[in-house]
Design an enzyme around this catalytic site. Structure first.
Site, PDB file in Angstrom:
ATOM      1  N   HIS A 169       0.869  -1.181   0.000  1.00  0.00           N
ATOM      2  CA  HIS A 169       0.000   0.000   0.000  1.00  0.00           C
ATOM      3  C   HIS A 169       0.907   1.232   0.000  1.00  0.00           C
ATOM      4  O   HIS A 169       1.426   1.611   1.049  1.00  0.00           O
ATOM      5  CB  HIS A 169      -0.886   0.015   1.247  1.00  0.00           C
ATOM      6  CG  HIS A 169      -1.755  -1.203   1.381  1.00  0.00           C
ATOM      7  ND1 HIS A 169      -3.026  -1.271   0.879  1.00  0.00           N
ATOM      8  CD2 HIS A 169      -1.530  -2.411   1.955  1.00  0.00           C
ATOM      9  CE1 HIS A 169      -3.562  -2.461   1.137  1.00  0.00           C
ATOM     10  NE2 HIS A 169      -2.664  -3.170   1.794  1.00  0.00           N
ATOM     11  N   PHE A 170       1.119   1.822  -1.171  1.00  0.00           N
ATOM     12  CA  PHE A 170       2.045   2.956  -1.280  1.00  0.00           C
ATOM     13  C   PHE A 170       1.366   4.309  -1.028  1.00  0.00           C
ATOM     14  O   PHE A 170       1.995   5.342  -1.073  1.00  0.00           O
ATOM     15  CB  PHE A 170       2.749   2.943  -2.640  1.00  0.00           C
ATOM     16  CG  PHE A 170       3.959   2.024  -2.687  1.00  0.00           C
ATOM     17  CD1 PHE A 170       4.203   1.096  -1.691  1.00  0.00           C
ATOM     18  CD2 PHE A 170       4.862   2.106  -3.742  1.00  0.00           C
ATOM     19  CE1 PHE A 170       5.324   0.258  -1.728  1.00  0.00           C
ATOM     20  CE2 PHE A 170       5.989   1.272  -3.799  1.00  0.00           C
ATOM     21  CZ  PHE A 170       6.218   0.355  -2.798  1.00  0.00           C
ATOM     22  N   ASN A 213      -6.754   0.420  -2.583  1.00  0.00           N
ATOM     23  CA  ASN A 213      -7.543   1.115  -1.546  1.00  0.00           C
ATOM     24  C   ASN A 213      -7.014   2.518  -1.287  1.00  0.00           C
ATOM     25  O   ASN A 213      -6.669   2.885  -0.173  1.00  0.00           O
ATOM     26  CB  ASN A 213      -7.594   0.301  -0.239  1.00  0.00           C
ATOM     27  CG  ASN A 213      -6.222   0.039   0.368  1.00  0.00           C
ATOM     28  OD1 ASN A 213      -5.228   0.002  -0.343  1.00  0.00           O
ATOM     29  ND2 ASN A 213      -6.160  -0.147   1.677  1.00  0.00           N
ATOM     30  N   HIS A 219      -9.043 -10.189   0.399  1.00  0.00           N
ATOM     31  CA  HIS A 219      -8.887  -9.947   1.837  1.00  0.00           C
ATOM     32  C   HIS A 219     -10.053 -10.683   2.480  1.00  0.00           C
ATOM     33  O   HIS A 219     -11.199 -10.239   2.408  1.00  0.00           O
ATOM     34  CB  HIS A 219      -8.942  -8.455   2.176  1.00  0.00           C
ATOM     35  CG  HIS A 219      -8.817  -8.197   3.640  1.00  0.00           C
ATOM     36  ND1 HIS A 219      -7.758  -7.517   4.192  1.00  0.00           N
ATOM     37  CD2 HIS A 219      -9.605  -8.548   4.683  1.00  0.00           C
ATOM     38  CE1 HIS A 219      -7.906  -7.455   5.507  1.00  0.00           C
ATOM     39  NE2 HIS A 219      -9.023  -8.090   5.834  1.00  0.00           N
ATOM     40  N   HIS A 273      -2.702 -12.527   2.810  1.00  0.00           N
ATOM     41  CA  HIS A 273      -2.332 -12.603   4.235  1.00  0.00           C
ATOM     42  C   HIS A 273      -3.085 -13.651   5.058  1.00  0.00           C
ATOM     43  O   HIS A 273      -3.840 -13.293   5.963  1.00  0.00           O
ATOM     44  CB  HIS A 273      -2.412 -11.227   4.903  1.00  0.00           C
ATOM     45  CG  HIS A 273      -3.589 -10.348   4.534  1.00  0.00           C
ATOM     46  ND1 HIS A 273      -4.873 -10.815   4.484  1.00  0.00           N
ATOM     47  CD2 HIS A 273      -3.660  -9.033   4.212  1.00  0.00           C
ATOM     48  CE1 HIS A 273      -5.677  -9.823   4.150  1.00  0.00           C
ATOM     49  NE2 HIS A 273      -4.956  -8.735   3.981  1.00  0.00           N
ATOM     50  N   ASP A 331       2.314  -6.912   2.627  1.00  0.00           N
ATOM     51  CA  ASP A 331       1.176  -6.095   3.077  1.00  0.00           C
ATOM     52  C   ASP A 331       1.703  -4.817   3.760  1.00  0.00           C
ATOM     53  O   ASP A 331       1.170  -4.377   4.782  1.00  0.00           O
ATOM     54  CB  ASP A 331       0.252  -6.881   4.021  1.00  0.00           C
ATOM     55  CG  ASP A 331      -1.065  -6.150   4.268  1.00  0.00           C
ATOM     56  OD1 ASP A 331      -1.347  -5.173   3.563  1.00  0.00           O
ATOM     57  OD2 ASP A 331      -1.805  -6.568   5.186  1.00  0.00           O
TER      58      ASP A 331
HETATM   59  C1  NCD Z   1      -4.199  -2.259   5.046  1.00  0.00           C
HETATM   60  C2  NCD Z   1      -3.994  -0.767   4.826  1.00  0.00           C
HETATM   61  O1  NCD Z   1      -3.673  -0.059   5.783  1.00  0.00           O
HETATM   62  O2  NCD Z   1      -4.147  -0.298   3.685  1.00  0.00           O
HETATM   63  N1  NCD Z   1      -4.255  -2.522   6.441  1.00  0.00           N
HETATM   64  C3  NCD Z   1      -4.021  -3.685   7.063  1.00  0.00           C
HETATM   65  O3  NCD Z   1      -4.247  -3.748   8.275  1.00  0.00           O
HETATM   66  N2  NCD Z   1      -3.544  -4.731   6.426  1.00  0.00           N
HETATM   67  C4  NCD Z   1      -5.414  -2.726   4.323  1.00  0.00           C
HETATM   68  C5  NCD Z   1      -5.480  -4.229   4.157  1.00  0.00           C
HETATM   69  O4  NCD Z   1      -4.680  -4.824   3.453  1.00  0.00           O
HETATM   70  O5  NCD Z   1      -6.368  -4.860   4.728  1.00  0.00           O
HETATM   71 ZN    ZN Z   2      -3.123  -5.071   2.443  1.00  0.00          ZN
HETATM   72 ZN    ZN Z   3      -5.950  -6.925   3.546  1.00  0.00          ZN
END
Ligand code: NCD
Ligand code: ZN
Ligand code: ZN
Length: 444
Positions: free
Chosen positions: A66-67, A98, A179, A238, A311
């Site tokens: 998630h960048f 997201n 997810h 995950h 992740d």
């Molecule tokens: C992720 C996020 O912060 O974008 N958070 C997480 O707890 N893994 C979203 C996700 O991958 O569920």
């Molecule tokens: Zn994630």
């Molecule tokens: Zn996730």
């Protein structure tokens, strides 16, 4: 373009280490020259890099990051995140949708592409997200995979209407990455916990109770059934519990086309760590019991888990310092990925062959990334040179992630990347970014 020879190192393959030199030109691997012959002596190169005592691995491929651009560049931006990636030995990432706005159609996808172009130190691919009604758009796109959230996580992209989900699985032609946690189970538990703690401070450890093993299992069972019914390729993101692995195995035996990944935090942390890390280890799915952590290592060993993906989900120190109800879920992982795994190699939990398989070959194969994941003639010159003997403590000041913290601070890891090449260009060396943002979007 000039020829570069990485000389005197050992290269990591899924079959073990091999004494070989690697000749690169024009961003590609031109030749892999085993040092059993005299052939190497005659090789001409414009630049020779001595890799004596070092191991050369294919650059790692992280299919789950998630960048944070667009929309949350105060937590992380593409430059800082891709710097953290190459520092952690990762040369290719697949970035989740997201964002704000969510990446769910051609317009948001092309806007995101424009935002990133020319600013990435690592190669990248982008996901589209399922929003309940965009399956035609997803099928028409050129992304490697689509993300489906079975419940809300950061970004609130959960789609819970059964009819929408079923239609999606019936029609979707892309690899579906899920997810998998059940929305109803989470909501019911949340209500119970809020009632129990009314007027009192809520400890971070409730997170593992609000999102229990049962929530993951219920969602995994449901998507496995849908994968089987509609013959779709589904990758479970995950996984974190022994029971999920048993469900996935059951459906694989029935013929479902399933793969799954584990994140480093589900290998490294257990519920026992809430006392020291608190909300800093709040993540979805949550950190589990020691028994489940052991099951994750076993799952890798027994081939039940196909790959490791970080992740990487950065949130600022200020955000993570809020109380339980306001602290966001997610932990940063990229800076430390390879040290974390190489340290496990040193401690004999893992082998180099497995690192290459779980972080290079398998991700390339499952996500169909052309030219990636191996040190072989004609493959992209995405390489990481590691020093297996280097021991170093994880320190805030050495991290590239903008969020500026790591769940592994104060841990000493043995085995660190010392050079990272992306498309034949040296971008990271001895703790510093030394190259340009040469990362390109992947070809699928
Ligand atoms: C992720 C996020 O912060 O974008 N958070 C997480 O707890 N893994 C979203 C996700 O991958 O569920
Ligand atoms: Zn994630
Ligand atoms: Zn996730």
């Amino acid at each position: 373009m000039s020829k570069i020879l990485l000389k005197n190192g050992e290269i990591g393959t899924i079959d073990g280490l091999m004494l070989a030199d690697v000749l690169i030109e024009d961003g590609k691997i031109l030749k892999v020259i085993a040092r059993v012959s005299d052939e190497g002596k005659a090789v001409e190169a414009d630049e020779v890099i001595d890799c004596r005592g070092k191991v050369i691995l294919p650059g790692l491929i992280d299919v789950h990051v998630h960048f944070r651009e667009p929309g949350a560049s105060h937590k992380e931006d593409w430059k800082t995140a891709s710097s953290a990636a190459v520092a952690g030995g990762v040369t290719t990432v697949l970035d989740m949708p997201n964002n704000t706005p969510g990446i769910v159609d051609a317009a948001s996808l092309s806007a995101k592409r424009e935002l990133i172009a020319g600013r990435s130190f690592c190669n990248y691919g982008l996901y589209l997200g399922f929003n309940g009604s965009n399956v035609e758009e997803i099928n028409a796109s050129d992304v490697p995979a689509v993300k489906f959230y079975a419940c809300d996580s950061t970004g609130d992209m959960g789609v819970v209407e059964h009819e929408d989900v079923e239609k999606f699985f019936r029609m979707c032609k892309k690899l579906i990455v899920v997810h998998a946690e059940d929305h109803d189970v989470i909501e019911a538990n949340k209500a119970l916990v809020l009632a129990e703690y009314e007027g009192r401070e809520i400890p971070a450890s409730v997170h593992s109770k609000i999102r229990p093993v049962e929530a993951a299992c219920k969602a995994v069972e449901r998507v496995c059934e849908l994968a089987l019914t509609f013959g779709r390729r589904v990758h479970i993101a995950h996984v974190s519990t022994e029971k999920e692995l048993a469900i996935i195995k059951k459906y694989k035996l029935k013929g479902a086309k399933l793969t799954c990944e584990v994140a480093p935090h589900h290998l490294m942390l257990s519920e026992d760590d809430y006392g020291t890390l608190g909300n800093f280890m709040r993540v979805n799915p949550p950190i589990r019991s020691r028994g489940d952590v052991f099951a994750m290592w076993k799952g890798l060993k027994f081939g039940e888990i196909d790959l490791i993906a970080t992740d990487h989900a950065p949130h600022t120190i200020e955000e993570k310092s809020l109380d339980y109800l306001h602290a966001p879920s997610g932990v940063p992982e990229l800076d430390t990925l390879l040290p974390c795994l190489l340290n496990a190699v040193d401690a004999e939990g893992l082998t180099i062959e497995e690192v290459v398989r779980f972080c290079c070959e398998k991700p390339a194969e499952i996500f169909g990334l052309r030219g990636k994941g191996r040190i072989e003639e004609g493959f992209d010159a995405d390489l990481v040179v590691v020093d297996m003997e280097l021991s170093r403590e994880v320190k805030r000041e050495n991290l590239f992630t903008k969020c500026g913290w790591s769940p592994y601070e104060k841990s000493v890891f043995k085995g660190w990347p010392v050079m990272t090449f992306v498309g034949g260009e040296l971008v990271f060396k001895d703790g510093e970014i030394v190259g340009e943002a040469v990362g390109q979007e992947v070809q699928v």
